[in-house]
Design an enzyme around this catalytic site. Sequence first.
Site, short mmCIF file in Angstrom:
data_model
loop_
_atom_site.label_atom_id
_atom_site.label_comp_id
_atom_site.label_asym_id
_atom_site.label_seq_id
_atom_site.Cartn_x
_atom_site.Cartn_y
_atom_site.Cartn_z
N ARG A 110 11.66 -5.77 4.65
CA ARG A 110 11.38 -4.32 4.59
C ARG A 110 12.40 -3.55 5.41
O ARG A 110 12.74 -3.93 6.51
CB ARG A 110 9.97 -4.04 5.10
CG ARG A 110 9.69 -2.54 5.25
CD ARG A 110 8.24 -2.19 5.15
NE ARG A 110 7.43 -2.71 6.23
CZ ARG A 110 6.11 -2.52 6.32
NH1 ARG A 110 5.48 -1.84 5.37
NH2 ARG A 110 5.43 -3.02 7.31
N ARG A 135 -0.50 -9.10 13.35
CA ARG A 135 -1.05 -8.05 12.49
C ARG A 135 -1.91 -8.64 11.38
O ARG A 135 -2.92 -8.06 10.98
CB ARG A 135 0.08 -7.21 11.90
CG ARG A 135 0.70 -6.30 12.95
CD ARG A 135 2.05 -5.78 12.53
NE ARG A 135 1.96 -4.89 11.39
CZ ARG A 135 3.01 -4.52 10.67
NH1 ARG A 135 4.20 -4.95 10.96
NH2 ARG A 135 2.85 -3.70 9.65
N ARG A 143 11.61 -2.01 11.06
CA ARG A 143 10.58 -1.48 11.97
C ARG A 143 10.36 -2.44 13.13
O ARG A 143 10.36 -3.65 12.94
CB ARG A 143 9.27 -1.30 11.20
CG ARG A 143 9.08 0.12 10.69
CD ARG A 143 7.95 0.24 9.74
NE ARG A 143 6.69 -0.36 10.21
CZ ARG A 143 5.56 -0.33 9.52
NH1 ARG A 143 5.52 0.27 8.35
NH2 ARG A 143 4.48 -0.89 10.00
N ARG A 201 -9.13 1.19 8.75
CA ARG A 201 -8.79 -0.19 9.08
C ARG A 201 -9.92 -0.89 9.80
O ARG A 201 -9.79 -2.07 10.15
CB ARG A 201 -7.55 -0.21 9.97
CG ARG A 201 -6.25 -0.38 9.21
CD ARG A 201 -5.12 -0.38 10.22
NE ARG A 201 -3.96 -1.10 9.78
CZ ARG A 201 -2.90 -0.55 9.19
NH1 ARG A 201 -2.87 0.71 8.94
NH2 ARG A 201 -1.87 -1.31 8.86
N LYS A 245 0.83 -1.22 0.00
CA LYS A 245 0.00 0.00 0.00
C LYS A 245 0.86 1.26 0.00
O LYS A 245 0.63 2.18 -0.77
CB LYS A 245 -0.90 0.05 1.25
CG LYS A 245 -1.85 -1.12 1.40
CD LYS A 245 -2.68 -1.00 2.68
CE LYS A 245 -1.88 -0.99 3.97
NZ LYS A 245 -1.13 -2.25 4.25
P1 ADP Z 1 2.34 -1.76 3.22
O1 ADP Z 1 2.36 -0.25 3.18
O2 ADP Z 1 1.13 -2.35 2.58
O3 ADP Z 1 2.58 -2.29 4.59
P2 ADP Z 1 4.92 -1.59 1.81
O4 ADP Z 1 4.60 -0.71 0.65
O5 ADP Z 1 5.71 -0.97 2.92
O6 ADP Z 1 3.56 -2.27 2.36
O7 ADP Z 1 5.68 -2.88 1.27
C1 ADP Z 1 6.13 -3.90 2.15
C2 ADP Z 1 7.52 -4.39 1.70
O8 ADP Z 1 7.40 -5.10 0.47
C3 ADP Z 1 8.50 -3.26 1.44
O9 ADP Z 1 9.79 -3.69 1.81
C4 ADP Z 1 8.42 -3.03 -0.08
O10 ADP Z 1 9.64 -2.52 -0.61
C5 ADP Z 1 8.10 -4.42 -0.59
N1 ADP Z 1 7.19 -4.43 -1.75
C6 ADP Z 1 6.14 -3.60 -2.01
N2 ADP Z 1 5.51 -3.94 -3.16
C7 ADP Z 1 6.15 -5.05 -3.63
C8 ADP Z 1 5.97 -5.89 -4.79
N3 ADP Z 1 4.98 -5.66 -5.69
N4 ADP Z 1 6.82 -6.92 -4.93
C9 ADP Z 1 7.80 -7.16 -4.03
N5 ADP Z 1 8.03 -6.41 -2.93
C10 ADP Z 1 7.23 -5.36 -2.73
P1 ADP Z 2 1.38 -1.68 7.56
O1 ADP Z 2 0.68 -1.12 6.39
O2 ADP Z 2 2.65 -2.34 7.21
O3 ADP Z 2 0.52 -2.54 8.43
P2 ADP Z 2 1.17 0.91 8.89
O4 ADP Z 2 2.30 1.86 8.93
O5 ADP Z 2 0.01 1.25 8.05
O6 ADP Z 2 1.81 -0.49 8.52
O7 ADP Z 2 0.63 0.66 10.37
C1 ADP Z 2 1.49 0.32 11.44
C2 ADP Z 2 0.68 0.22 12.72
O8 ADP Z 2 0.12 1.50 13.05
C3 ADP Z 2 -0.53 -0.73 12.67
O9 ADP Z 2 -0.17 -2.07 12.93
C4 ADP Z 2 -1.41 -0.13 13.77
O10 ADP Z 2 -0.95 -0.49 15.05
C5 ADP Z 2 -1.17 1.37 13.61
N1 ADP Z 2 -2.15 1.98 12.68
C6 ADP Z 2 -1.89 2.60 11.50
N2 ADP Z 2 -3.02 3.04 10.92
C7 ADP Z 2 -4.04 2.69 11.76
C8 ADP Z 2 -5.46 2.82 11.72
N3 ADP Z 2 -6.08 3.41 10.68
N4 ADP Z 2 -6.18 2.32 12.77
C9 ADP Z 2 -5.58 1.75 13.82
N5 ADP Z 2 -4.26 1.56 13.90
C10 ADP Z 2 -3.49 2.02 12.89
#
Ligand code: ADP
Ligand code: ADP
Length: 214
Positions: free
Chosen positions: A127, A171, A160, A88, A13
């Site tokens: 990541r 998660r 992270r 979420r 995302k």
């Molecule tokens: P989210 O915001 O949904 O948690 P991220 O954008 O941070 O996910 O992506 C999670 C990890 O996977 C990061 O290390 C990113 O560089 C990698 N990643 C994102 N999209 C892809 C993809 N299409 N293929 C492989 N790795 C990806």
């Molecule tokens: P990812 O996309 O990899 O799960 P985020 O950076 O979006 O990571 O979120 C990291 C953490 O921040 C989540 O696991 C949650 O604890 C908190 N968080 C982020 N956005 C929200 C939301 N909209 N509602 C509740 N918790 C959130």
Amino acid sequence: MKIIMLGAPGAGKGTQAKKIAAEYGIPHVSTGDIFRANIKENTELGKEAKSYMDKGQLVPDELTVKILLDRVAKDDCKKGYVLDGYPRTIPQAEVLDKAVKELNEKIDYAINVDVPDENIINRMSGRRACVKCGATYHITFMPPKKENVCDNCQSQLIIRDDDKPETVKNRLKVYHDQTQPLIEYYKGQGILKEVDGTKDIDVVFEDIKSILNA
Ligand code: ADP
Ligand code: ADP
Ligand code: ZN
């Protein structure tokens, strides 16, 4: 244009939201980034959010909703935004809908980046995030030019706290219980679009652009 990114933790995302923001000139709004900025500055909000984030739980809606509404009320969001990590929960979506409706506006698209659970642990363990500017990388799929150094600002890259495998499992469970129902919610509104998030980063982005440009 107002866009919501849906998908499991690690689905990509944030990666896609940053690309959308750059391509369409709209702000990238990530509740996770806002919480992490507060943790870094050691604010009250940061302390409270961290206690949930470290366990892989959601930050309670009452805190999260306020943060989001304040952010999208800022001037730069008048031209639209791409939301990454919000909503979420169904109540979070309902609050957003109400706020948008009050301005006589609408959410244009909810894009679900679909990635099966078995790919997620791999994604998360590779990541890396920049301590300073928040840029994200993947050691295999999106490596920085120099190992452990941010391409943008030359700061150090870190893992992270919540990307440890035990926390990721939690998660994912939270995602299936509380967030996945949003797919049906937005399908019901007729704005859901699906992309296959297992494809390469650039291919996923092409698929998203063809949705947004249609
Ligand atoms: P989210 O915001 O949904 O948690 P991220 O954008 O941070 O996910 O992506 C999670 C990890 O996977 C990061 O290390 C990113 O560089 C990698 N990643 C994102 N999209 C892809 C993809 N299409 N293929 C492989 N790795 C990806
Ligand atoms: P990812 O996309 O990899 O799960 P985020 O950076 O979006 O990571 O979120 C990291 C953490 O921040 C989540 O696991 C949650 O604890 C908190 N968080 C982020 N956005 C929200 C939301 N909209 N509602 C509740 N918790 C959130
Ligand atoms: Zn950086």
